[in-house]
Design a protein around this motif. Structure first.
Motif, PDB file in Angstrom:
ATOM      1  N   ILE A 652      44.290  43.950  47.469  1.00  0.00           N
ATOM      2  CA  ILE A 652      43.756  42.740  46.843  1.00  0.00           C
ATOM      3  C   ILE A 652      42.362  42.466  47.388  1.00  0.00           C
ATOM      4  CG2 ILE A 652      44.117  40.252  46.559  1.00  0.00           C
ATOM      5  CD1 ILE A 652      47.121  40.781  46.879  1.00  0.00           C
ATOM      6  N   ASN A 653      41.457  42.111  46.505  1.00  0.00           N
ATOM      7  CA  ASN A 653      40.073  41.810  46.895  1.00  0.00           C
ATOM      8  C   ASN A 653      39.417  43.007  47.582  1.00  0.00           C
ATOM      9  OD1 ASN A 653      38.184  39.575  46.703  1.00  0.00           O
ATOM     10  ND2 ASN A 653      38.178  39.558  48.939  1.00  0.00           N
ATOM     11  N   ASN A 654      39.772  44.217  47.116  1.00  0.00           N
ATOM     12  CA  ASN A 654      39.225  45.466  47.661  1.00  0.00           C
ATOM     13  C   ASN A 654      39.501  45.626  49.160  1.00  0.00           C
ATOM     14  OD1 ASN A 654      38.081  46.476  45.225  1.00  0.00           O
ATOM     15  ND2 ASN A 654      36.432  44.970  45.441  1.00  0.00           N
ATOM     16  N   GLY A 655      40.576  44.995  49.624  1.00  0.00           N
ATOM     17  CA  GLY A 655      40.948  45.135  51.023  1.00  0.00           C
ATOM     18  C   GLY A 655      40.140  44.293  51.973  1.00  0.00           C
ATOM     19  N   PRO A 693      39.880  26.454  48.140  1.00  0.00           N
ATOM     20  CA  PRO A 693      39.422  27.720  47.555  1.00  0.00           C
ATOM     21  C   PRO A 693      40.109  28.017  46.221  1.00  0.00           C
ATOM     22  CG  PRO A 693      39.913  28.000  49.877  1.00  0.00           C
ATOM     23  CD  PRO A 693      40.430  26.650  49.494  1.00  0.00           C
ATOM     24  N   VAL A 694      39.340  28.494  45.259  1.00  0.00           N
ATOM     25  CA  VAL A 694      39.855  28.892  43.948  1.00  0.00           C
ATOM     26  C   VAL A 694      39.077  30.124  43.485  1.00  0.00           C
ATOM     27  CG1 VAL A 694      40.637  26.605  43.198  1.00  0.00           C
ATOM     28  CG2 VAL A 694      38.257  27.290  42.825  1.00  0.00           C
ATOM     29  N   THR A 695      39.531  30.713  42.398  1.00  0.00           N
ATOM     30  CA  THR A 695      38.860  31.881  41.824  1.00  0.00           C
ATOM     31  C   THR A 695      38.334  31.519  40.443  1.00  0.00           C
ATOM     32  OG1 THR A 695      40.403  33.330  43.000  1.00  0.00           O
ATOM     33  CG2 THR A 695      39.085  34.313  41.229  1.00  0.00           C
ATOM     34  N   GLN A 700      32.108  37.518  30.907  1.00  0.00           N
ATOM     35  CA  GLN A 700      33.058  38.105  29.967  1.00  0.00           C
ATOM     36  C   GLN A 700      32.346  39.160  29.137  1.00  0.00           C
ATOM     37  OE1 GLN A 700      34.152  34.578  27.722  1.00  0.00           O
ATOM     38  NE2 GLN A 700      32.828  35.184  26.032  1.00  0.00           N
ATOM     39  N   TYR A 701      33.134  40.035  28.519  1.00  0.00           N
ATOM     40  CA  TYR A 701      32.558  41.048  27.641  1.00  0.00           C
ATOM     41  C   TYR A 701      33.543  41.334  26.515  1.00  0.00           C
ATOM     42  CZ  TYR A 701      35.555  44.269  30.307  1.00  0.00           C
ATOM     43  OH  TYR A 701      36.617  44.872  30.900  1.00  0.00           O
ATOM     44  N   GLU A 702      33.035  41.904  25.453  1.00  0.00           N
ATOM     45  CA  GLU A 702      33.858  42.227  24.288  1.00  0.00           C
ATOM     46  C   GLU A 702      34.326  43.674  24.384  1.00  0.00           C
ATOM     47  OE1 GLU A 702      34.775  40.199  21.823  1.00  0.00           O
ATOM     48  OE2 GLU A 702      33.731  38.490  22.735  1.00  0.00           O
ATOM     49  N   TYR A 703      35.620  43.888  24.122  1.00  0.00           N
ATOM     50  CA  TYR A 703      36.170  45.233  24.122  1.00  0.00           C
ATOM     51  C   TYR A 703      37.161  45.341  22.974  1.00  0.00           C
ATOM     52  CZ  TYR A 703      38.640  49.449  25.637  1.00  0.00           C
ATOM     53  OH  TYR A 703      39.206  50.694  25.692  1.00  0.00           O
ATOM     54  N   GLU A 704      36.781  46.166  21.969  1.00  0.00           N
ATOM     55  CA  GLU A 704      37.601  46.394  20.782  1.00  0.00           C
ATOM     56  C   GLU A 704      38.058  45.084  20.146  1.00  0.00           C
ATOM     57  OE1 GLU A 704      40.781  49.013  21.742  1.00  0.00           O
ATOM     58  OE2 GLU A 704      39.483  50.764  22.063  1.00  0.00           O
ATOM     59  N   GLY A 705      37.108  44.166  20.056  1.00  0.00           N
ATOM     60  CA  GLY A 705      37.389  42.901  19.390  1.00  0.00           C
ATOM     61  C   GLY A 705      38.029  41.844  20.263  1.00  0.00           C
ATOM     62  N   ASP A 712      35.555  36.414  39.755  1.00  0.00           N
ATOM     63  CA  ASP A 712      34.949  36.606  41.064  1.00  0.00           C
ATOM     64  C   ASP A 712      36.012  37.130  42.027  1.00  0.00           C
ATOM     65  OD1 ASP A 712      33.158  36.554  43.131  1.00  0.00           O
ATOM     66  OD2 ASP A 712      32.523  34.480  42.829  1.00  0.00           O
ATOM     67  N   GLU A 713      35.621  37.413  43.266  1.00  0.00           N
ATOM     68  CA  GLU A 713      36.582  37.817  44.280  1.00  0.00           C
ATOM     69  C   GLU A 713      37.592  36.689  44.496  1.00  0.00           C
ATOM     70  OE1 GLU A 713      34.291  38.809  47.708  1.00  0.00           O
ATOM     71  OE2 GLU A 713      33.905  40.849  47.018  1.00  0.00           O
ATOM     72  N   ARG A 714      38.797  37.052  44.941  1.00  0.00           N
ATOM     73  CA  ARG A 714      39.852  36.046  45.078  1.00  0.00           C
ATOM     74  C   ARG A 714      39.435  34.940  46.059  1.00  0.00           C
ATOM     75  NH1 ARG A 714      46.238  37.260  45.473  1.00  0.00           N
ATOM     76  NH2 ARG A 714      45.663  38.232  43.492  1.00  0.00           N
ATOM     77  N   ASN A 715      39.600  33.699  45.591  1.00  0.00           N
ATOM     78  CA  ASN A 715      39.337  32.491  46.386  1.00  0.00           C
ATOM     79  C   ASN A 715      37.918  32.449  46.951  1.00  0.00           C
ATOM     80  OD1 ASN A 715      41.950  31.629  45.907  1.00  0.00           O
ATOM     81  ND2 ASN A 715      42.749  32.395  47.845  1.00  0.00           N
ATOM     82  N   ALA A 716      36.970  33.028  46.211  1.00  0.00           N
ATOM     83  CA  ALA A 716      35.575  33.032  46.657  1.00  0.00           C
ATOM     84  C   ALA A 716      34.857  31.732  46.295  1.00  0.00           C
ATOM     85  CB  ALA A 716      34.828  34.212  46.037  1.00  0.00           C
ATOM     86  N   ASN A 717      35.441  30.936  45.420  1.00  0.00           N
ATOM     87  CA  ASN A 717      34.832  29.673  45.006  1.00  0.00           C
ATOM     88  C   ASN A 717      35.650  28.510  45.557  1.00  0.00           C
ATOM     89  OD1 ASN A 717      35.025  31.657  42.284  1.00  0.00           O
ATOM     90  ND2 ASN A 717      32.957  31.159  42.999  1.00  0.00           N
ATOM     91  N   ARG A 718      35.139  27.294  45.355  1.00  0.00           N
ATOM     92  CA  ARG A 718      35.844  26.123  45.851  1.00  0.00           C
ATOM     93  C   ARG A 718      35.761  24.976  44.846  1.00  0.00           C
ATOM     94  NH1 ARG A 718      37.329  26.066  51.262  1.00  0.00           N
ATOM     95  NH2 ARG A 718      36.476  27.773  52.506  1.00  0.00           N
TER      96      ARG A 718
END
Length: 792
Positions: A652-655, A693-695, A700-705, A712-718
């Motif tokens: 999780i969160n790239n370790g 802390p929150v995530t 965002q991006y479009e992929y096949e409609g 963001d990384e887990r719990n990187a925001n508040r």
């Protein structure tokens, strides 16, 4: 074996060189109602010989032969001094009288105004509260609340607006052992977290251990909240209660068996549904709770006493028939106190606890019922060996039955398939010994050892996975997925699936600098075998408890703490500073997109990891006078990381380390109580906390409609910072017309300046404009309330 060898060497070397000594023992009780008084200080004047009463008011002091002045002291009561001639063992029961000439004071220390004993005790990170203290703090909707009061102390934070859960020194909610008369309480909330399950009218005292946990407690790694109910007035009939805007309560106490026993019966209920019925929009909704406390006791003779206590609480919710829920706790405890002799006290308890919940979701047409039940047998001893040595020892065994529940469709057209989840059974045992040892006049130690063992028992089948991987990492998609199931291994009822055992040493030291100051240090190792799986920040009835076993290891925690303590002006003021560092092994967390509800293979949704927390706690108190209160500040960090481990992948969160959901960098609380006159008492508290802390999504991006959100990384925001101020005024009318009736009006305002604290911030797309938008949800604004309390 090396732990026991060192322990017994220190123990017996202290006993061998004892002088000719005698013992004074007895119980301390309240003169007005016969309640035993926990934490009373008893000491021999002019010496450092003394002790404090245990949870049942028992004390024992051993001293050399001689003439002494025995002092009995407890804040809020008149001090007693009694001349004694210690030429033989003495039994001395003492009744203390409330001192009406002083202000009802805030009591937040483990002992009272006997400065030397308080400074000397090696226990640190412990807080004691009386019910009278809790009553003075303003609370939401006029309901005084134990949980909200302890959240005003350093090292303790809340889970968000209106939450009844609490976090201690960076620990999660499930890492707190909450006890009501020794019975485990698994969910402390009413109204989905707006109130706690503790009725203040039924509470005698509360003790919170914030990490320096005594060896007699086990099973949790962060804290122990030990709540004791009143025994009941054994002098006369007493009735007290309160009438509030949305809830009322009533408690009855009286003597039994010609005053050889007593009972307490306390009930509390809300009538919010009556007001909801007045609204056309809410008339089909129902939100209510109720609880009942019962306790009785009987003194068989001077050396034997029996107690029976129980609790029953329930919440009921119905939102327009679409969402129905009811949940609650049930507990019972049968206890026997026995005094073997002047130095040996014992207590044996047979305890039952149950927490269950039911959720009915009509919009998806399913019904979910779940429960957790345990039976606990424990036997504790206290041996008062000498004025320098007190030994506590005992053993316990707990049988668990965790029933994750049964999900059934409520209609024939329901898309939900019937599912009966596997019950989890386990047995947890423990044995401990703990010594409080006055090594020199300046140095006191508390050292102990607990051994705990845990058996995950059968009665179900365990899924086997290819390469023993319940979770695997998909390199192509960059996500974790369920491992490949390759069959099951059946286990019969009572058969051991997995067994664990851990030694848990405890050490505390206190060194006296002056008569008014000391430094203390402690080390605590704890093991936890139950785990709470939740992807919400607060306590909810949907939380899933699970046991350690084949795929989940026990949590193992090590905490180191150091503190400085000083008292000023004969304990009128005091200052405390504590710093701590804590590590936790095997702290599990859920993977992204985890499905925790109705999951029979929960191991496919989690990864193993570790956690760490460290911080500084400061507290300044004013303990005496017309104005009392405290200021507390906590600077802390709580974070964890999860590894890919056997599942592969980065974790999780790239370790990397990430904030736990309950990390609070800054936490400031100011509490004050002012007695203007005998009729008016004013109180207020102000709170500031760093946002939770929150995530958040970062793009965002479009992929096949389809629109794919990037987070963001887990719990990187508040969330925005949390702060509020509460105030209250208590008015006690003239009591002359009826001396028996005592009434008071409590006027309070929760969130005085109407701060809209964010409970959550969610992101979605506007259906009309197509633009992305953030929605901030707040639970409470300003809430005025009035309550009438009475007693006769």
């Amino acid at each position: 074996m090396k732990y026991f060898s060192v322990f017994f060497f220190i123990l017996f070397s202290s006993i061998i060189f004892a002088q000719e000594e005698y013992t004074i023992r007895g119980t301390i009780s309240d003169q007005a109602n016969g309640e035993t008084v926990f934490g009373t200080t008893i000491y021999l004047k002019g010496t450092t010989i003394g002790t404090t009463t245990n949870e049942y008011g028992f004390y024992s002091i051993t001293a050399p032969k001689g003439e002494y002045t025995l002092v009995v002291s407890y804040l809020g009561y008149k001090e007693i001094q009694k001349e004694i001639s210690l030429t033989q063992d003495i039994k001395l029961n003492i009744e203390v009288e409330e001192d009406s000439s002083i202000l009802d004071e805030i009591i937040i220390t483990a002992t009272d105004d006997s400065k030397k004993l308080n400074i000397r005790k090696p226990q640190m990170g412990v807080v004691t509260l009386k019910a009278e203290t809790i009553k003075l703090a303003p609370a939401v909707l006029g309901e005084v609340d134990l949980i909200k009061t302890i959240q005003l102390l350093p090292g303790v934070s809340n889970n968000g607006e209106g939450s009844a859960g609490f976090n201690v020194r960076g620990g999660a909610v499930d890492q707190n052992l909450v006890l009501l008369d020794e019975a485990i309480i698994y969910n402390t909330s009413h109204f989905f977290g707006l109130f706690s399950v503790f009725n203040n009218d039924a509470i005698k005292n509360v003790k919170l251990y914030k990490g320096d946990i005594p060896a007699k407690f086990g099973g949790r790694t962060a804290s122990v909240l030990d709540v004791r109910q009143k025994d009941g007035n054994n002098k006369e009939l007493e009735i007290n209660g309160g009438i509030g805007l949305i809830s009322s309560r009533l408690a009855v106490e009286a003597p039994l068996f010609k005053k050889k026993g007593s009972f307490l019966l306390a009930g509390r209920s809300t009538y919010a549904q009556l007001f909801m019925g007045l609204s056309d929009e809410l008339k089909n909704d129902k939100i209510s709770f109720y609880d009942l406390n019962l306790k009785t006791n009987y003194e068989v003779n001077e050396n034997n006493k029996i107690y029976l206590s129980s609790y029953f609480g329930r919440d009921v919710l119905n939102i327009g028939g679409l969402l129905k829920s009811n949940y609650g706790n049930v507990s019972a405890n049968l206890r026997w106190n026995h005094i073997f002799n002047d130095k040996l006290f014992s207590n044996v308890s047979l305890i039952y606890s149950k927490y269950d919940y039911q959720i009915v979701l009509d919009f998806v047409q399913f019904d979910w019922i779940s429960e957790i039940t345990n039976y606990n047998l424990k036997y504790d001893f206290g041996y008062y060996a000498s004025d320098k040595l007190k030994i506590d020892f005992g053993a316990s065994g707990i049988s668990y039955n965790l029933n994750p529940g049964e999900i059934t469709p409520t209609t024939a057209t329901s898309p939900i398939n019937p599912l009966k989840l596997d019950q989890k059974r386990a047995f947890e045992g423990g044995a401990y010994v703990s010594v409080e040892h006055k090594i020199t006049d300046k140095l006191t130690a508390r050292y102990g050892l607990r051994y705990s063992m845990f058996n995950r028992l059968g009665g179900q089948s365990i899924t086997n996975y290819a390469n023993n991987q319940p979770v695997v990492y998909n390199q192509e998609l960059g996500i974790y997925q369920d491992g490949e199931a390759i069959g099951e291994t059946p286990y019969s009822t009572g058969e051991t699936i997995k067994q664990f055992g851990n030694f848990e040493p405890r050490l505390g030291l206190s060194y006296i600098l002056t008569d008014n100051s000391s430094i203390k240090g402690s080390y605590t190792r704890t093991a936890q075998y139950l785990h709470l799986l939740s992807n919400t920040a607060s306590v909810t009835p949907l939380d899933v408890w699970t046991t350690s076993g084949t795929f989940i290891k026990p949590q193992l925690s090590n905490q180191y703490a150091l503190g400085f303590y000083k008292k000023f002006n004969n304990n009128a003021y005091s200052f405390e500073a504590e710093t701590y560092y804590k590590t936790t092994e095997n702290r599990i967390d859920y993977i992204d997109g985890a499905d925790l509800i109705g999951n029979n293979t929960i191991e496919t949704e989690i990864l193993n990891g570790e956690a760490r927390a460290y911080g500084l706690e400061l507290m300044f108190r004013k303990n005496k006078g017309r104005f009392t209160g405290w200021v507390s500040y906590t600077l802390a960090k709580s974070e964890q990381r999860s590894f890919g481990g056997n599942a592969g992948g980065p974790g999780i969160n790239n370790g990397n380390w990430y904030n736990t959901p309950h990390d609070r960098t800054h936490d400031i609380s100011i509490t004050g109580v002012y007695k203007l006159t005998d009729k008016w008492i004013f109180s207020a508290n102000a709170v500031y906390q760093t946002g939770r802390p929150v995530t958040y999504p970062t793009g965002q991006y479009e992929y096949e409609g389809f629109s794919v959100v990037v987070y963001d990384e887990r719990n990187a925001n508040r969330l925005p910072a949390y702060h509020r101020m509460d105030v209250s005024a208590t008015y006690k009318p003239n009591r002359k017309p009826s001396k028996q009736w005592k009434g008071e009006w409590v006027f309070s305002i929760y969130n005085l300046y109407n701060r809209r604290n964010a409970a959550s911030i969610t992101f979605s797309q506007n259906f009309n404009t197509g633009a992305n938008e953030a929605l901030r949800t707040s639970i409470f604004g300003i809430i005025p309330s009035v309550t009438y309390n009475f007693k006769f």
